[in-house]
Design a protein around this motif. Structure first.
Motif, PDB file in Angstrom:
ATOM      1  N   VAL A  49     -16.394 -83.879  68.461  1.00 22.57           N
ATOM      2  CA  VAL A  49     -16.298 -84.069  69.908  1.00 22.57           C
ATOM      3  C   VAL A  49     -17.622 -83.681  70.567  1.00 22.57           C
ATOM      4  O   VAL A  49     -18.139 -82.589  70.359  1.00 22.57           O
ATOM      5  CB  VAL A  49     -15.164 -83.201  70.491  1.00 22.57           C
ATOM      6  N   GLU A 107     -19.208 -89.235  73.852  1.00 23.96           N
ATOM      7  CA  GLU A 107     -18.183 -90.229  74.167  1.00 23.96           C
ATOM      8  C   GLU A 107     -17.093 -89.650  75.056  1.00 23.96           C
ATOM      9  O   GLU A 107     -16.412 -90.377  75.770  1.00 23.96           O
ATOM     10  CB  GLU A 107     -17.527 -90.728  72.879  1.00 23.96           C
ATOM     11  N   HIS A 108     -16.898 -88.347  74.993  1.00 21.14           N
ATOM     12  CA  HIS A 108     -15.754 -87.705  75.633  1.00 21.14           C
ATOM     13  C   HIS A 108     -16.101 -87.282  77.056  1.00 21.14           C
ATOM     14  O   HIS A 108     -16.958 -86.421  77.264  1.00 21.14           O
ATOM     15  CB  HIS A 108     -15.294 -86.506  74.800  1.00 21.14           C
ATOM     16  N   TYR A 116      -8.902 -87.124  60.896  1.00 18.44           N
ATOM     17  CA  TYR A 116     -10.010 -87.695  61.669  1.00 18.44           C
ATOM     18  C   TYR A 116      -9.728 -87.584  63.176  1.00 18.44           C
ATOM     19  O   TYR A 116     -10.595 -87.190  63.960  1.00 18.44           O
ATOM     20  CB  TYR A 116     -10.219 -89.156  61.272  1.00 18.44           C
ATOM     21  N   TYR A 117      -8.497 -87.916  63.568  1.00 17.91           N
ATOM     22  CA  TYR A 117      -8.132 -87.835  64.989  1.00 17.91           C
ATOM     23  C   TYR A 117      -8.119 -86.383  65.464  1.00 17.91           C
ATOM     24  O   TYR A 117      -8.437 -86.093  66.615  1.00 17.91           O
ATOM     25  CB  TYR A 117      -6.775 -88.496  65.240  1.00 17.91           C
ATOM     26  N   LYS A 165     -11.480 -85.500  66.357  1.00 16.33           N
ATOM     27  CA  LYS A 165     -11.937 -86.179  67.576  1.00 16.33           C
ATOM     28  C   LYS A 165     -11.209 -85.665  68.825  1.00 16.33           C
ATOM     29  O   LYS A 165     -11.248 -86.317  69.866  1.00 16.33           O
ATOM     30  CB  LYS A 165     -11.706 -87.684  67.439  1.00 16.33           C
ATOM     31  N   THR A 166     -10.540 -84.537  68.717  1.00 15.55           N
ATOM     32  CA  THR A 166      -9.780 -83.975  69.842  1.00 15.55           C
ATOM     33  C   THR A 166     -10.343 -82.602  70.184  1.00 15.55           C
ATOM     34  O   THR A 166     -10.589 -81.795  69.279  1.00 15.55           O
ATOM     35  CB  THR A 166      -8.288 -83.839  69.476  1.00 15.55           C
ATOM     36  N   ASP A 222     -18.663 -87.644  64.133  1.00 18.24           N
ATOM     37  CA  ASP A 222     -17.249 -87.729  64.494  1.00 18.24           C
ATOM     38  C   ASP A 222     -16.789 -86.558  65.354  1.00 18.24           C
ATOM     39  O   ASP A 222     -15.688 -86.581  65.904  1.00 18.24           O
ATOM     40  CB  ASP A 222     -16.379 -87.795  63.234  1.00 18.24           C
ATOM     41  N   HIS A 282      -6.282 -90.554  73.403  1.00 16.64           N
ATOM     42  CA  HIS A 282      -6.824 -91.434  72.368  1.00 16.64           C
ATOM     43  C   HIS A 282      -6.497 -92.917  72.583  1.00 16.64           C
ATOM     44  O   HIS A 282      -7.270 -93.779  72.163  1.00 16.64           O
ATOM     45  CB  HIS A 282      -6.311 -90.999  70.993  1.00 16.64           C
ATOM     46  N   TYR A 316     -10.664 -90.941  75.995  1.00 17.94           N
ATOM     47  CA  TYR A 316     -11.286 -89.610  75.915  1.00 17.94           C
ATOM     48  C   TYR A 316     -11.564 -89.003  77.294  1.00 17.94           C
ATOM     49  O   TYR A 316     -12.691 -88.619  77.610  1.00 17.94           O
ATOM     50  CB  TYR A 316     -12.600 -89.666  75.125  1.00 17.94           C
TER      51      TYR A 316
END
Length: 625
Positions: free
Chosen positions: A327, A387-388, A272-273, A276-277, A325, A169, A417
């Motif tokens: 992944v 994005e990842h 939120y994180y 995003k993982t 949001d 991150h 990411y």
């Protein structure tokens, strides 16, 4: 501020639910992570921790206080309670309860009591509930067993996991801390051991635990810790000229600044994180860090970047999502061109890792093409866009050593990411199994690294029957298929593979000698920024590495200096090491994890054989040995 009837509606709903057989999920749906009313907290925690019907385990305690460290335990309980401000009569009762609970816990688990292990701090929020001693014990035991990572020790997996999350991150901040040799166990040990109870004020801890237990997610501690570090990134980086100890102290005390009103936003940001993982990362490691199993210990401690499972990658690509949001992967296939042409996922972007060694300029152009394709895919909301960045190798070390170099080059540029598919192409091939041709594009069993051995055997058996004419038609068909793919490809395909002709491409073998040999001189050892695109030199000794004591080597009068460092292997694994400079030699010692103070001699080179050693311009703290 007074609460309205609407504000209190959820409290009434919670009270009604508690009168029935409600679950932790029911409670979360009602409370949505809000701080609980004081009069309902005890019952809610017992439901969320599944101890409501546990009974009185302390009935089995023989009231014999004879632990090896019983005196230390009693002192710690007394000193802790003395700071609480209770009446003298209450103090004695609390001290007695603490000592009984901790003594019985040690005896029932057959483990010793160790000072500063976070247990007493963990009990403080529970004591505020003012429940019977047996309930206090049940809550303490459940929190210890369910929410405290079992690998909370020096070089434990829990800390490697937090570092990988930080690298994923905020790679720039992670690189800064790595350069300062500040690993997570230096600043967040007490966070993990006590779920922040040792550093945050009591009201903050209670509100945080309200949210935490409603989530019923033990892994959430990693995202809470991640946010704690990332929120302080500007302050941390501004301390670049401060001492390592001062930065560690500042990091350790970060939770002290958290206020009760901040808890909701803090936990929401952590959630939120978490969203995003990649989820397979936590699923694969949950058993390892909470159930004491050690299958993934090597994977975690030596991983180059965040690992992603084939199942998650495939499911991620197959299903559309409206959640911006969530992944979404942009798959980067780093295999050699001939392997890519023999079968690949239709959403994969090809970036030939061999270009990094053979044609650096073409590789740089290809990377720009990759980033441009990623931006376009995101702009058009393509199913292949995300994005990842998930990098894909073959699953064989022969090719993947170069895939890892490509991944390392993105990490050096602090690309956010970045992940690596566990098992590579072989894992994908095995995942689809019998339906391989349905899911892989351009799959050619003759050249596919998984199918080829079986195909060759089958072909040799059928050669006499089929004759040469079928082979000729096969070659024509393959040529037509290859030409068709070339014609229909986009311009970006040329950018990525400017030398895709089989006559120009050659797989780089680990036996190749990179670079020119000096005439009439022995082989040299060089660390130089001019050689960024040359494979790192590996120690290739057939003998078993020599085992030595680090302190003994360092104290040798011939040693000029020594430096803690990390050895980065071609397979992407990293090892804690020591670089030793003597009057005549350069020595690399790889630390042995399970033997304190021991190391293996990995490299030993005469100084006369070293041309020069310079720091990399793009990553001053990194050298290849």
């Amino acid at each position: 501020m007074a609460c309205t009837d609407d504000d209190n509606h959820w409290v009434t709903e919670l009270e009604n639910a508690l009168l029935e057989e409600c679950s932790a999920t029911d409670i979360y749906c009602i409370c949505k992570g809000k701080a609980l009313p004081d009069n309902l907290r005890s019952e809610v925690w017992q439901i969320c921790l599944d101890v409501r019907d546990k009974g009185n385990q302390l009935d089995h305690f023989n009231e014999v206080y004879d632990l090896p460290n019983q005196t230390i335990l009693r002192e710690d309980c007394t000193n802790f309670v003395s700071k609480l401000g209770n009446d003298e009569e209450d103090k004695l009762s609390v001290i007695s309860d603490l000592e009984s609970i901790l003594t019985f816990y040690c005896k029932s688990r057959n483990i010793p009591y160790v000072r500063n292990n976070g247990w007493i701090e963990l009990l403080l929020p529970i004591l505020t509930l003012k429940v019977p001693r047996s309930t206090t014990y049940n809550l303490f035991e459940a929190i210890r067993d369910t929410y405290i990572p079992q690998s909370c020790h020096t070089d434990g997996n829990a800390f490697h996991i937090l570092r990988l999350l930080l690298l994923y991150h905020d790679p720039e901040l992670c690189s800064f801390l790595d350069t300062k040799r500040i690993t997570p166990e230096k600043y967040c040990l007490s966070w993990f051991q006590s779920l922040f109870a040792a550093t945050c004020n009591l009201e903050v801890v209670i509100n945080m635990w309200d949210y935490y237990f409603q989530q019923s997610d033990p892994f959430f501690i990693f995202f809470l810790s991640l946010i704690m570090v990332i929120n302080a990134r500007d302050q941390i980086i501004s301390m670049k000229n401060e001492s390592r100890e001062k930065i560690i102290t500042s990091l350790s005390n970060m939770p002290c600044g958290l206020e009760a009103d901040d808890v909701s936003d803090f936990c929401t940001l952590a959630q939120y994180y978490a969203l995003k993982t990649p989820i397979s990362f936590r699923n694969d490691l949950m058993q390892n860090i909470y159930n004491g199993r050690g299958e993934n210990s090597v994977l975690v401690s030596q991983a180059l970047c965040l690992p992603v499972s084939v199942h998650e990658l495939v499911e991620n690509s197959a299903h559309e999502t409206t959640n911006v949001d969530a992944v979404r992967f942009f798959l980067v296939d780093c295999r050699p061109i001939e392997h890519y042409n023999a079968g690949h996922l239709p959403t994969a972007f090809h970036l030939d890792c061999n270009l990094m060694l053979q044609e650096p300029n073409a590789f740089a152009t290809a990377v720009q093409g990759l980033l441009s394709a990623q931006r376009q895919a995101l702009a058009h909301n393509s199913s292949a866009g995300g994005e990842h960045l998930c990098f894909l190798g073959s699953g064989r070390n022969e090719e993947d050593q170069y895939t890892h170099m490509v991944v390392a080059s993105f990490l050096q540029k602090h690309t956010q990411y970045v992940s690596l598919l566990t098992g590579g192409y072989i894992a994908i091939h095995n995942y689809f199994s019998d339906n391989i041709d349905e899911f892989l594009q351009d799959h050619n069993p003759k050249y596919c690294i998984v199918c080829a051995p079986h195909y060759t055997l089958k072909s040799s058996q059928n050669t006499a029957k089929s004759g040469q004419s079928s082979d000729l038609f096969g070659k024509i068909s393959a040529a037509m298929k290859s030409k068709s793919a070339e014609v229909t490809g986009k311009l970006i395909d040329y950018i990525v593979n400017p030398n895709s002709s089989p006559t120009q491409e050659r797989h780089v073998s680990s036996t190749d000698k990179i670079g020119k040999r000096y005439r009439d001189v022995a082989p040299v050892f060089s660390i130089d920024d001019d050689h960024d695109n040359v494979a790192p030199v590996e120690q290739i000794d057939d003998e078993q590495p020599e085992l030595v004591q680090i302190d003994k080597i360092i104290k040798n009068p011939e040693v000029i200096d020594h430096f803690p460092c990390q050895e980065v292997k071609l397979n992407g694994f990293m090892y804690k090491s020591q670089l030793i400079v003597t009057q005549t030699e350069l020595i690399v010692l790889r630390e042995v994890p399970n033997i304190k103070g021991a190391a293996e001699v990995i490299v030993k080179r005469p100084l006369s054989a070293i041309v020069k050693i310079t720091a990399r311009k793009r990553s001053p703290g990194t050298h290849y040995l």
